[in-house]
Motif scaffolding. Structure first.
Motif, PDB file in Angstrom:
ATOM      1  N   LYS A   1       6.532  19.340  -5.657  1.00 25.49           N
ATOM      2  CA  LYS A   1       6.443  18.618  -4.393  1.00 25.49           C
ATOM      3  C   LYS A   1       5.586  17.361  -4.500  1.00 25.49           C
ATOM      4  O   LYS A   1       5.932  16.328  -3.965  1.00 25.49           O
ATOM      5  N   SER A   2       4.486  17.433  -5.212  1.00 21.36           N
ATOM      6  CA  SER A   2       3.601  16.278  -5.277  1.00 21.36           C
ATOM      7  C   SER A   2       4.278  15.089  -5.970  1.00 21.36           C
ATOM      8  O   SER A   2       4.086  13.952  -5.569  1.00 21.36           O
ATOM      9  N   LYS A   3       5.089  15.322  -6.976  1.00 21.58           N
ATOM     10  CA  LYS A   3       5.736  14.218  -7.690  1.00 21.58           C
ATOM     11  C   LYS A   3       6.902  13.634  -6.905  1.00 21.58           C
ATOM     12  O   LYS A   3       7.094  12.433  -6.889  1.00 21.58           O
ATOM     13  N   GLU A   4       7.708  14.484  -6.275  1.00 19.71           N
ATOM     14  CA  GLU A   4       8.813  13.938  -5.475  1.00 19.71           C
ATOM     15  C   GLU A   4       8.261  13.140  -4.313  1.00 19.71           C
ATOM     16  O   GLU A   4       8.769  12.078  -3.976  1.00 19.71           O
ATOM     17  N   SER A   5       7.211  13.647  -3.693  1.00 23.72           N
ATOM     18  CA  SER A   5       6.593  12.918  -2.589  1.00 23.72           C
ATOM     19  C   SER A   5       5.953  11.631  -3.076  1.00 23.72           C
ATOM     20  O   SER A   5       6.018  10.603  -2.407  1.00 23.72           O
ATOM     21  N   GLU A   6       5.359  11.685  -4.265  1.00 23.63           N
ATOM     22  CA  GLU A   6       4.737  10.494  -4.827  1.00 23.63           C
ATOM     23  C   GLU A   6       5.795   9.426  -5.127  1.00 23.63           C
ATOM     24  O   GLU A   6       5.606   8.253  -4.831  1.00 23.63           O
ATOM     25  N   ALA A   7       6.935   9.847  -5.680  1.00 23.18           N
ATOM     26  CA  ALA A   7       8.019   8.898  -5.960  1.00 23.18           C
ATOM     27  C   ALA A   7       8.501   8.255  -4.669  1.00 23.18           C
ATOM     28  O   ALA A   7       8.668   7.035  -4.591  1.00 23.18           O
ATOM     29  N   PHE A   8       8.736   9.071  -3.646  1.00 24.30           N
ATOM     30  CA  PHE A   8       9.169   8.555  -2.344  1.00 24.30           C
ATOM     31  C   PHE A   8       8.134   7.592  -1.775  1.00 24.30           C
ATOM     32  O   PHE A   8       8.460   6.506  -1.299  1.00 24.30           O
ATOM     33  N   SER A   9       6.865   7.973  -1.821  1.00 21.13           N
ATOM     34  CA  SER A   9       5.802   7.147  -1.270  1.00 21.13           C
ATOM     35  C   SER A   9       5.736   5.789  -1.961  1.00 21.13           C
ATOM     36  O   SER A   9       5.682   4.742  -1.305  1.00 21.13           O
ATOM     37  N   VAL A  10       5.759   5.782  -3.277  1.00 27.41           N
ATOM     38  CA  VAL A  10       5.662   4.525  -4.024  1.00 27.41           C
ATOM     39  C   VAL A  10       6.865   3.628  -3.737  1.00 27.41           C
ATOM     40  O   VAL A  10       6.717   2.438  -3.459  1.00 27.41           O
ATOM     41  N   VAL A  11       8.072   4.186  -3.776  1.00 25.95           N
ATOM     42  CA  VAL A  11       9.274   3.382  -3.543  1.00 25.95           C
ATOM     43  C   VAL A  11       9.298   2.853  -2.119  1.00 25.95           C
ATOM     44  O   VAL A  11       9.597   1.679  -1.886  1.00 25.95           O
ATOM     45  N   SER A  12       8.956   3.699  -1.142  1.00 24.37           N
ATOM     46  CA  SER A  12       8.981   3.242   0.255  1.00 24.37           C
ATOM     47  C   SER A  12       7.955   2.134   0.497  1.00 24.37           C
ATOM     48  O   SER A  12       8.222   1.193   1.248  1.00 24.37           O
ATOM     49  N   GLN A  13       6.801   2.229  -0.142  1.00 27.43           N
ATOM     50  CA  GLN A  13       5.795   1.179   0.016  1.00 27.43           C
ATOM     51  C   GLN A  13       6.240  -0.128  -0.639  1.00 27.43           C
ATOM     52  O   GLN A  13       6.011  -1.213  -0.089  1.00 27.43           O
ATOM     53  N   LEU A  14       6.890  -0.032  -1.798  1.00 27.58           N
ATOM     54  CA  LEU A  14       7.414  -1.248  -2.434  1.00 27.58           C
ATOM     55  C   LEU A  14       8.498  -1.893  -1.567  1.00 27.58           C
ATOM     56  O   LEU A  14       8.567  -3.113  -1.463  1.00 27.58           O
ATOM     57  N   LEU A  15       9.337  -1.072  -0.939  1.00 26.41           N
ATOM     58  CA  LEU A  15      10.339  -1.608  -0.010  1.00 26.41           C
ATOM     59  C   LEU A  15       9.658  -2.338   1.141  1.00 26.41           C
ATOM     60  O   LEU A  15      10.046  -3.446   1.496  1.00 26.41           O
ATOM     61  N   SER A  16       8.657  -1.703   1.706  1.00 25.42           N
ATOM     62  CA  SER A  16       7.951  -2.278   2.849  1.00 25.42           C
ATOM     63  C   SER A  16       7.281  -3.607   2.490  1.00 25.42           C
ATOM     64  O   SER A  16       7.234  -4.520   3.301  1.00 25.42           O
ATOM     65  N   GLN A  17       6.794  -3.689   1.274  1.00 30.89           N
ATOM     66  CA  GLN A  17       6.105  -4.899   0.815  1.00 30.89           C
ATOM     67  C   GLN A  17       7.067  -5.949   0.242  1.00 30.89           C
ATOM     68  O   GLN A  17       6.638  -6.981  -0.256  1.00 30.89           O
ATOM     69  N   ARG A  18       8.359  -5.654   0.289  1.00 29.19           N
ATOM     70  CA  ARG A  18       9.406  -6.534  -0.254  1.00 29.19           C
ATOM     71  C   ARG A  18       9.233  -6.803  -1.743  1.00 29.19           C
ATOM     72  O   ARG A  18       9.599  -7.872  -2.252  1.00 29.19           O
ATOM     73  N   LYS A  19       8.721  -5.848  -2.475  1.00 31.54           N
ATOM     74  CA  LYS A  19       8.543  -5.981  -3.921  1.00 31.54           C
ATOM     75  C   LYS A  19       9.721  -5.319  -4.635  1.00 31.54           C
ATOM     76  O   LYS A  19       9.563  -4.424  -5.456  1.00 31.54           O
ATOM     77  N   LEU A  20      10.906  -5.787  -4.310  1.00 33.93           N
ATOM     78  CA  LEU A  20      12.123  -5.174  -4.809  1.00 33.93           C
ATOM     79  C   LEU A  20      12.308  -5.342  -6.313  1.00 33.93           C
ATOM     80  O   LEU A  20      12.959  -4.517  -6.958  1.00 33.93           O
ATOM     81  N   GLU A  21      11.724  -6.380  -6.880  1.00 31.59           N
ATOM     82  CA  GLU A  21      11.837  -6.590  -8.322  1.00 31.59           C
ATOM     83  C   GLU A  21      11.175  -5.458  -9.111  1.00 31.59           C
ATOM     84  O   GLU A  21      11.550  -5.194 -10.254  1.00 31.59           O
ATOM     85  N   LEU A  22      10.224  -4.763  -8.510  1.00 28.10           N
ATOM     86  CA  LEU A  22       9.567  -3.636  -9.177  1.00 28.10           C
ATOM     87  C   LEU A  22      10.393  -2.353  -9.119  1.00 28.10           C
ATOM     88  O   LEU A  22      10.037  -1.355  -9.726  1.00 28.10           O
ATOM     89  N   LEU A  23      11.505  -2.396  -8.393  1.00 23.82           N
ATOM     90  CA  LEU A  23      12.372  -1.216  -8.270  1.00 23.82           C
ATOM     91  C   LEU A  23      13.525  -1.230  -9.262  1.00 23.82           C
ATOM     92  O   LEU A  23      14.310  -0.286  -9.301  1.00 23.82           O
ATOM     93  N   ASP A  24      13.639  -2.279 -10.078  1.00 23.52           N
ATOM     94  CA  ASP A  24      14.764  -2.414 -11.005  1.00 23.52           C
ATOM     95  C   ASP A  24      14.994  -1.180 -11.871  1.00 23.52           C
ATOM     96  O   ASP A  24      16.129  -0.806 -12.114  1.00 23.52           O
ATOM     97  N   GLU A  25      13.945  -0.564 -12.355  1.00 23.60           N
ATOM     98  CA  GLU A  25      14.094   0.573 -13.249  1.00 23.60           C
ATOM     99  C   GLU A  25      14.107   1.908 -12.513  1.00 23.60           C
ATOM    100  O   GLU A  25      14.215   2.959 -13.136  1.00 23.60           O
ATOM    101  N   LEU A  26      13.983   1.876 -11.200  1.00 19.59           N
ATOM    102  CA  LEU A  26      13.930   3.114 -10.431  1.00 19.59           C
ATOM    103  C   LEU A  26      15.167   3.360  -9.583  1.00 19.59           C
ATOM    104  O   LEU A  26      15.526   4.495  -9.314  1.00 19.59           O
ATOM    105  N   VAL A  27      15.802   2.278  -9.141  1.00 21.00           N
ATOM    106  CA  VAL A  27      16.891   2.349  -8.169  1.00 21.00           C
ATOM    107  C   VAL A  27      18.156   1.767  -8.804  1.00 21.00           C
ATOM    108  O   VAL A  27      18.086   0.771  -9.528  1.00 21.00           O
TER     109      VAL A  27
END
Length: 179
Positions: free
Chosen positions: A32-58
């Motif tokens: 649970k901690s890792k899935e939640s951590e992945a969601f948290s990090v990705v959602s925060q990057l989306l919110s901050q418009r840092k989409l270039e950092l999602l290239d290897e994740l999404v």
């Protein structure tokens, strides 16, 4: 024919320094901690418009759609995308699928649903799956309004022998916020 985008993946180790995209240790991914951590990090990057950092994740397809949608969001909706790890109230698996493509490659897809609290300035009448709560800290004169929001993230991995053990986010949904 089932397609898996090899470009986006959840790699081997969380790297938080130097502005690198976050990476996830696969053997511990479904705790649970890792899935939640992945969601948290990705959602925060989306919110901050840092989409270039999602290239290897999404996946590339999802990332392209996100780029278009994020650019059109009002600031309060964009702020509501961010889920702090401590604000995640509940997580559950929505759907687990195992399937093969025409070449016999084996894939696993897991849809995760997250409920999180967010203090973004959203109107009380936001339709859909958004609920508004008044949280009181201290005395009655100090109130903080929080919204209980949901998000659906689908993670996919190829399990064919010899394939990289990388998870890819192949769907991101924030109902009523990111439509």
């Amino acid at each position: 024919m089932v397609r898996l985008c090899s470009r986006g993946s959840l790699k081997s180790v969380w790297e938080t320094g130097g502005g690198s995209p976050p990476r996830l240790q696969v053997p511990h991914f479904w705790r649970k901690s890792k899935e939640s951590e992945a969601f948290s990090v990705v959602s925060q990057l989306l919110s901050q418009r840092k989409l270039e950092l999602l290239d290897e994740l999404v996946s590339a397809e999802v990332l392209q759609v996100l780029k278009e949608k994020i650019s059109l969001l009002p600031d309060n909706h964009r702020d509501a995308l961010a889920a702090d790890i401590d604000a995640i109230m509940y997580t559950t698996e929505g759907d687990v699928r195992i399937y093969y493509d025409d070449d016999g490659r084996k894939f696993v897809s897991i849809l995760m649903r997250f409920w999180y609290l967010n203090g973004a300035n959203l109107p009380d009448e936001v339709p859909g799956e958004t609920k508004v709560f008044q949280i009181v800290f201290g005395d009655e004169s100090t109130k903080e309004k929080r919204h209980l929001l949901t998000a659906n993230y689908e993670f996919q991995r190829e399990f064919t022998e010899g394939a990289k053990p990388d998870w890819t986010i192949t769907r991101i949904e924030h109902p009523r916020l990111l439509e």
